[in-house]
Design a protein around this motif. Structure first.
Motif, PDB file in Angstrom:
ATOM      1  N   PRO A 190      20.148  -0.858 -27.317  1.00 36.58           N
ATOM      2  CA  PRO A 190      21.419  -0.937 -28.045  1.00 36.58           C
ATOM      3  C   PRO A 190      22.587  -0.300 -27.306  1.00 36.58           C
ATOM      4  N   ALA A 191      22.310   0.660 -26.409  1.00 34.01           N
ATOM      5  CA  ALA A 191      23.397   1.229 -25.601  1.00 34.01           C
ATOM      6  C   ALA A 191      23.980   0.153 -24.683  1.00 34.01           C
ATOM      7  N   PHE A 192      23.114  -0.635 -24.044  1.00 33.00           N
ATOM      8  CA  PHE A 192      23.591  -1.772 -23.240  1.00 33.00           C
ATOM      9  C   PHE A 192      24.367  -2.748 -24.118  1.00 33.00           C
ATOM     10  N   ALA A 193      23.768  -3.118 -25.257  1.00 33.29           N
ATOM     11  CA  ALA A 193      24.338  -4.168 -26.094  1.00 33.29           C
ATOM     12  C   ALA A 193      25.679  -3.761 -26.696  1.00 33.29           C
ATOM     13  N   MET A 194      25.808  -2.500 -27.111  1.00 31.73           N
ATOM     14  CA  MET A 194      27.080  -2.058 -27.678  1.00 31.73           C
ATOM     15  C   MET A 194      28.183  -2.046 -26.631  1.00 31.73           C
ATOM     16  N   GLN A 195      27.826  -1.688 -25.402  1.00 32.10           N
ATOM     17  CA  GLN A 195      28.836  -1.745 -24.345  1.00 32.10           C
ATOM     18  C   GLN A 195      29.315  -3.177 -24.133  1.00 32.10           C
ATOM     19  N   ILE A 196      28.396  -4.126 -24.144  1.00 32.52           N
ATOM     20  CA  ILE A 196      28.768  -5.540 -23.998  1.00 32.52           C
ATOM     21  C   ILE A 196      29.650  -5.971 -25.162  1.00 32.52           C
ATOM     22  N   ALA A 197      29.256  -5.604 -26.385  1.00 29.77           N
ATOM     23  CA  ALA A 197      30.020  -6.011 -27.567  1.00 29.77           C
ATOM     24  C   ALA A 197      31.440  -5.442 -27.538  1.00 29.77           C
ATOM     25  N   ARG A 198      31.583  -4.202 -27.101  1.00 33.97           N
ATOM     26  CA  ARG A 198      32.925  -3.602 -27.043  1.00 33.97           C
ATOM     27  C   ARG A 198      33.763  -4.261 -25.953  1.00 33.97           C
ATOM     28  N   ILE A 199      33.137  -4.594 -24.842  1.00 31.39           N
ATOM     29  CA  ILE A 199      33.863  -5.298 -23.774  1.00 31.39           C
ATOM     30  C   ILE A 199      34.341  -6.659 -24.269  1.00 31.39           C
ATOM     31  N   GLU A 200      33.456  -7.392 -24.956  1.00 31.73           N
ATOM     32  CA  GLU A 200      33.829  -8.710 -25.478  1.00 31.73           C
ATOM     33  C   GLU A 200      34.981  -8.614 -26.471  1.00 31.73           C
ATOM     34  N   ALA A 201      35.015  -7.520 -27.223  1.00 40.08           N
ATOM     35  CA  ALA A 201      36.069  -7.338 -28.229  1.00 40.08           C
ATOM     36  C   ALA A 201      37.354  -6.784 -27.631  1.00 40.08           C
ATOM     37  N   GLY A 202      37.381  -6.543 -26.314  1.00 37.35           N
ATOM     38  CA  GLY A 202      38.563  -6.013 -25.664  1.00 37.35           C
ATOM     39  C   GLY A 202      38.779  -4.536 -25.896  1.00 37.35           C
ATOM     40  N   LEU A 203      37.726  -3.837 -26.310  1.00 36.98           N
ATOM     41  CA  LEU A 203      37.844  -2.416 -26.616  1.00 36.98           C
ATOM     42  C   LEU A 203      37.436  -1.524 -25.453  1.00 36.98           C
ATOM     43  N   PHE A 306      10.079 -10.722 -27.024  1.00 38.75           N
ATOM     44  CA  PHE A 306      11.080  -9.686 -26.789  1.00 38.75           C
ATOM     45  C   PHE A 306      12.435 -10.284 -26.423  1.00 38.75           C
ATOM     46  N   GLU A 307      12.438 -11.449 -25.801  1.00 41.76           N
ATOM     47  CA  GLU A 307      13.708 -12.118 -25.494  1.00 41.76           C
ATOM     48  C   GLU A 307      14.495 -12.391 -26.780  1.00 41.76           C
ATOM     49  N   ASP A 308      13.784 -12.787 -27.846  1.00 45.04           N
ATOM     50  CA  ASP A 308      14.455 -13.036 -29.132  1.00 45.04           C
ATOM     51  C   ASP A 308      14.974 -11.731 -29.743  1.00 45.04           C
ATOM     52  N   THR A 309      14.232 -10.656 -29.536  1.00 45.41           N
ATOM     53  CA  THR A 309      14.660  -9.350 -30.032  1.00 45.41           C
ATOM     54  C   THR A 309      15.983  -8.952 -29.391  1.00 45.41           C
ATOM     55  N   LEU A 310      16.104  -9.199 -28.087  1.00 43.78           N
ATOM     56  CA  LEU A 310      17.344  -8.851 -27.386  1.00 43.78           C
ATOM     57  C   LEU A 310      18.531  -9.643 -27.923  1.00 43.78           C
ATOM     58  N   VAL A 311      18.316 -10.915 -28.245  1.00 40.11           N
ATOM     59  CA  VAL A 311      19.376 -11.727 -28.847  1.00 40.11           C
ATOM     60  C   VAL A 311      19.815 -11.101 -30.166  1.00 40.11           C
ATOM     61  N   ALA A 312      18.831 -10.702 -30.981  1.00 37.16           N
ATOM     62  CA  ALA A 312      19.144 -10.127 -32.289  1.00 37.16           C
ATOM     63  C   ALA A 312      19.877  -8.799 -32.169  1.00 37.16           C
ATOM     64  N   VAL A 313      19.496  -7.974 -31.191  1.00 30.54           N
ATOM     65  CA  VAL A 313      20.157  -6.683 -31.006  1.00 30.54           C
ATOM     66  C   VAL A 313      21.618  -6.885 -30.616  1.00 30.54           C
ATOM     67  N   LEU A 314      21.878  -7.797 -29.702  1.00 32.24           N
ATOM     68  CA  LEU A 314      23.260  -8.024 -29.285  1.00 32.24           C
ATOM     69  C   LEU A 314      24.095  -8.582 -30.429  1.00 32.24           C
ATOM     70  N   GLU A 315      23.524  -9.506 -31.220  1.00 29.80           N
ATOM     71  CA  GLU A 315      24.260 -10.037 -32.370  1.00 29.80           C
ATOM     72  C   GLU A 315      24.581  -8.930 -33.366  1.00 29.80           C
ATOM     73  N   ASP A 316      23.631  -8.034 -33.581  1.00 30.13           N
ATOM     74  CA  ASP A 316      23.847  -6.910 -34.489  1.00 30.13           C
ATOM     75  C   ASP A 316      24.957  -6.002 -33.973  1.00 30.13           C
ATOM     76  N   CYS A 317      24.956  -5.739 -32.676  1.00 33.67           N
ATOM     77  CA  CYS A 317      25.994  -4.875 -32.100  1.00 33.67           C
ATOM     78  C   CYS A 317      27.362  -5.529 -32.188  1.00 33.67           C
ATOM     79  N   ARG A 318      27.427  -6.849 -31.977  1.00 39.03           N
ATOM     80  CA  ARG A 318      28.701  -7.550 -32.136  1.00 39.03           C
ATOM     81  C   ARG A 318      29.211  -7.426 -33.574  1.00 39.03           C
ATOM     82  N   ALA A 319      28.293  -7.551 -34.534  1.00 35.68           N
ATOM     83  CA  ALA A 319      28.684  -7.440 -35.949  1.00 35.68           C
ATOM     84  C   ALA A 319      29.159  -6.033 -36.271  1.00 35.68           C
ATOM     85  N   ARG A 320      28.510  -5.033 -35.696  1.00 33.50           N
ATOM     86  CA  ARG A 320      28.917  -3.645 -35.940  1.00 33.50           C
ATOM     87  C   ARG A 320      30.309  -3.372 -35.378  1.00 33.50           C
TER      88      ARG A 320
END
Length: 327
Positions: A190-203, A306-320
């Motif tokens: 989730p540390a990786f995924a949240m960084q990606i989500a914040r970058i995508e959001a321009g934050l 596990f590949e599907d798990t990673l998709v779900a984690v990133l989607e969750d981080c984007r939603a957060r």
């Protein structure tokens, strides 16, 4: 398998990441009529449980009272300092929660509900230095913890094993790495995924700061971990007390490959940059578990790629991230 319709499960640490997944697994595997008493150090309303009862597992008197009042058939002990870094930051507190908390529960069960099973959630990290062989670690592997988190988990595990000689009906679970939606940024995925989500959001600028990407770890979806605990409960009448179960996939994932799979889900142009603060000098090159015993005695197998798990984690981080922006 015959379902026991009188199961009463006392769940500690219910406010944590894994708790709601365990409750869902219990209902799916043990039946909708299973009674789950959710407890945590901080009680109150909870979206998954409705209400969580306040229980500090290091308060021996409170634990005795809870076990005497609820008379559980099983206790699933999740309460812990979840992240190794947090455990290392306050070792005394970690020893108190992991060891004293486990012993409080065990002694309360022996005193107030001796027929109750204790499903203790330890950690695959207890094998520590033994992982340097590069071979899959089974339940007979020497415990050789390398930090306070693993040492306290090992100490509690061994103490409960000794108490089994006094009649404690304990199952000692040793889960390896697991992740899923809802996990905090104190963990790598989730540390990786949240960084990606914040970058995508321009934050944040398009740079991900990383630690050791060459380390290899055994990862599971949190739902598979929860299924193992629920199967331990449902099969307990057929198990020998003091049985140890690794909960592992048997596959080692390179951290850099996990990051690459997350990055592949994003259209943003992102570069990686090593952060010295994220590098752990004690990192073991490869940790992979062997879980034949869980497969054989519990009928447990990992069900979620596990590949599907990673998709779900990133989607969750984007939603957060999106919710935080609205809030």
């Amino acid at each position: 398998m015959v379902r026991d319709t009188n199961m009463r499960i006392l769940l500690t640490g219910a406010n944590g990441f894994v708790g709601p997944y365990v409750a869902a697994a219990l209902r799916r595997i043990c039946g909708d009529d299973v009674a789950v008493v959710a407890t945590s150090k901080d009680g109150g309303p909870h979206p998954a449980f409705g209400q969580v009862e306040e229980l500090d597992v290091t308060d021996a008197a409170a634990v005795q009272g809870a076990v005497a009042h609820h008379r559980p058939t099983h206790v699933i002990h999740l309460a812990a300092v979840a992240a190794p870094d947090a455990a290392q930051a306050d070792p005394r507190n970690t020893w108190r929660i992991h060891v004293d908390g486990a012993l409080s529960l065990a002694n309360a069960i022996l005193d107030k509900a001796p027929d109750c099973w204790l499903v203790h959630v330890g950690s695959g990290l207890v094998y520590g230095e033994s992982a340097k062989t590069g071979q899959p670690l089974d339940e007979s592997t020497l415990l050789a913890p390398i930090d306070d988190y693993a040492a306290t988990k090992a100490a509690a595990d061994l103490a409960l094993g000794a108490l089994s000689r006094r009649g404690l009906k304990c199952l000692r679970m040793r889960p390896f790495n697991h992740t899923g939606p809802g996990q905090t940024e104190a963990f790598a995925v989730p540390a990786f995924a949240m960084q990606i989500a914040r970058i995508e959001a321009g934050l944040a600028p398009p740079v991900i700061r990383v630690g050791n990407l060459d380390a290899r770890r055994d990862f599971l979806d949190v739902r598979d971990i929860a299924n193992a605990y629920a199967r331990a409960v449902s099969n307990s009448r057929d198990l020998t007390p003091n049985t140890i179960f690794n909960v592992a996939s048997g596959v080692s994932w390179r951290m850099g490959d996990i990051l690459d799979l997350l990055l592949a889900q994003s259209s943003a142009k992102i570069v990686t940059e090593q952060d010295p603060l994220r590098l752990r000098p004690s990192d073991l090159p490869c940790i992979v578990g062997e879980a034949t015993r869980a497969r054989t005695l519990l009928g447990w197998v990992p069900e979620h790629p596990f590949e599907d798990t990673l998709v779900a984690v990133l989607e969750d981080c984007r939603a957060r991230v999106a919710r935080a922006q609205v809030g």
